[in-house]
Design an enzyme around this catalytic site. Structure first.
Site, PDB file in Angstrom:
ATOM      1  CB  CYS A 188      -0.885   0.073   1.243  1.00 45.11           C
ATOM      2  SG  CYS A 188      -2.078  -1.251   1.341  1.00 45.11           S
ATOM      3  N   GLY A 205       1.133  -0.084  -4.974  1.00 45.33           N
ATOM      4  CA  GLY A 205      -0.093  -0.880  -5.016  1.00 45.33           C
ATOM      5  C   GLY A 205      -0.900  -0.551  -6.247  1.00 45.33           C
ATOM      6  CG  ASN A 209       2.115   0.971   3.837  1.00 44.89           C
ATOM      7  OD1 ASN A 209       3.162   1.581   3.739  1.00 44.89           O
ATOM      8  ND2 ASN A 209       2.010  -0.281   3.466  1.00 44.89           N
ATOM      9  N   GLY A 210       0.443  -1.488   5.929  1.00 46.58           N
ATOM     10  CA  GLY A 210       1.035  -2.374   6.921  1.00 46.58           C
ATOM     11  C   GLY A 210       0.188  -3.610   7.102  1.00 46.58           C
ATOM     12  CE1 TYR A 219      11.316  -4.385  -7.208  1.00 45.69           C
ATOM     13  CE2 TYR A 219       9.770  -4.924  -5.468  1.00 45.69           C
ATOM     14  CZ  TYR A 219      10.048  -4.736  -6.805  1.00 45.69           C
ATOM     15  OH  TYR A 219       9.062  -4.898  -7.731  1.00 45.69           O
TER      16      TYR A 219
END
Ligand code: SF4
Length: 495
Positions: free
Chosen positions: A16, A42, A116-117, A256
């Site tokens: 996300c 995302g 996000n998580g 990345y």
């Protein structure tokens, strides 16, 4: 039909990106642009919720930001504040119902939440809350936070948010929008990034600073682990809602996930990646003619390898950036059709040369094998693969979409076995010490669990959760068309 962007993408996926803005007459339009900059975090769905001070307005849909938010849609999102979310599901299935931001009207007022998580104890909480009568609208772990906020007896919203978050475990960088406030919150270990930016009197928050660059905003600072930042017409206020815990910044953001033009955890991602490449050249030198990246993500580390080794850098593989969502496969099997859609070799550079091929990770190994074969078929004399991080041996439970442990080739194969499987002349991974050195991590503040299998939170329950999550993901997406690596070449290693 195949989705080449998924099939060819043998990487871990950040799930996300979040963006928030407060105090701008065109808040939804700027949120759209912020999400556009965060699209790489995302691509399954996106949503924006705006506030005009009287109501919250929302639009959420499956697809990419540009497809979803046309001018007529943005025009229906009025107000001076907004939050947005791009999603790549890990927890909860891939459906419109699970798109974020989540919007609710509860005893604490109208709220919207973007996360996000991944909460590692969400399953436990869900069972408990359902037992007490809560009715869940989604299968997303984020909804647990909403129910816990609603059940809190705290007198104000910030107290209720603190109450809720002190009962959950795991990774969360959260944005919460009310009619007149914007909250930006980060878990006490700080797994996922969250940054504050400013454009004059307008405040912004974003997963990555590249969103601020697009909007001409300046980067102010990170939201600190365990900090809740409340933004309102009175300005910005910092509340520490949880006791400090040892920091666990996701090191893979620097390897990345994040864009190289971003600052993440107060460090330049591009600088980190070039340093990874330089150290890789020191740890695993190669007698070769040119250094070639696997584009795009392997480029900064390959530049670093070239600078560290003195071997010239060449773009020996070209990536096609204009790949659509679906592709009709040829009726007759074309070997490596998928990889050829995305990458094409520059024969003039590769033919007759000894190549150092630099990539940022090997997950299942199948894509690396196809790329090595492509480079050889273009005439390369030797192919020496170098990976700018250690072998990924364990799944992530902190907000990243990963295959199961069994599918990770390095969980059961030695580097020598992987080298043989991908068909390279040699294979070298950066060591864990090298990775930490590149990130100047002398205090152990980065999470490295996917390289070590040692997790900073309890694991037994997580294993159960992860299997559930992977089962749902595989059923709902085409990314599993990329088959896992074959049976071990030799006996399995113990982790
Ligand atoms: Fe990041 Fe790996 Fe830790 Fe997950 S396990 S948070 S991907 S470093």
């Amino acid at each position: 039909m195949i989705d080449p962007r998924r099939v060819l993408d043998d990487h871990f996926h950040d799930e996300c990106g979040v963006f928030g803005i407060f105090g701008h007459a065109e808040a939804a339009k700027l949120a759209y642009l912020g999400l556009y900059a965060l699209q790489h975090r995302g691509q399954e769905s996106a949503g924006i919720v705006s506030s005009d001070g009287v109501n919250l307005h929302t639009h959420r849909a499956m697809g990419e930001v540009e497809e979803i938010f046309k001018p007529d849609v943005i025009a229906k999102l009025p107000g001076n504040s907004a939050i947005g979310h791009t999603r790549y599901s890990t927890a909860g299935d891939t459906s419109l119902n699970n798109c974020q931001p989540i919007l609710i009207d509860c005893n604490k007022g109208k709220l919207a939440l973007g996360h996000n998580g991944n909460l590692t104890n969400a399953g436990d909480w869900r069972r408990k809350l359902e037992h007490r009568g809560s009715i869940f609208q989604t299968t997303s772990d984020t909804e647990v936070i909403v129910h816990l906020i609603a059940r809190s007896s705290a007198r104000n919203l910030s107290g209720a948010i603190g109450d809720a978050l002190n009962q959950v475990e795991g990774a969360y960088s959260l944005l919460l929008l009310t009619l007149d406030e914007l909250y930006a919150i980060r878990d006490p270990r700080g797994f996922r990034p969250l940054n504050i930016g400013r454009l004059g009197s307008v405040w912004m928050v974003a997963s990555e600073t590249c969103a601020f660059d697009l909007l001409g905003a300046e980067y102010v600072r990170e939201v600190e682990p365990g900090e809740m930042v409340r933004i309102s017409r009175s300005g910005i206020e910092s509340i520490h809602f949880a006791p400090e815990k040892p920091h666990q910044y996701c090191i893979f953001e620097h390897v990345y996930f994040a864009r190289p033009d971003s600052t993440v955890f107060s460090r330049s991602v591009n600088h980190s990646r070039e340093t990874l490449g330089r150290l890789l050249a020191t740890e695993h030198p190669a007698d070769a003619d040119i250094v070639v990246p696997v584009p795009d993500s392997g480029v900064p580390a390959a530049i670093g390898f070239s600078l560290g080794s003195g071997i010239p850098f060449r773009m020996g593989l070209i990536r096609n950036h204009y790949i659509g969502r679906t592709f009709i496969e040829p009726s007759q099997a074309i070997r490596d059709f998928g990889v050829k859609l995305k990458l094409n070799p520059v024969r003039e550079l590769l033919a007759g040369r000894r190549i150092v091929l630099v990539d940022d990770s090997i997950v299942r190994g199948t894509t690396s094998r196809k790329i090595v074969r492509m480079v050889r078929e273009a005439g390369a004399r030797e192919v020496h693969v170098r990976i700018s991080c250690p072998p990924t041996v364990s799944p992530c439970y902190y907000g990243v979409d990963t295959p199961t442990r069994e599918e990770l080739i390095a969980s059961s194969h030695s580097p020598e076995e992987i080298c043989k499987f991908i068909g390279a002349d040699s294979l070298g991974y950066l060591s864990l010490a090298g990775l930490k050195q590149a990130l100047s991590d002398t205090e152990g503040k980065f999470c490295t669990s996917c390289y070590t299998g040692n997790y900073p939170t309890e694991l037994v329950q997580l294993e159960v959760n992860h299997k559930e999550v992977n089962g749902r993901s595989a059923a709902g997406s085409s990314r599993e068309e990329e088959k896992p690596a074959p049976a071990p070449v030799a006996a399995n290693r113990e982790l």
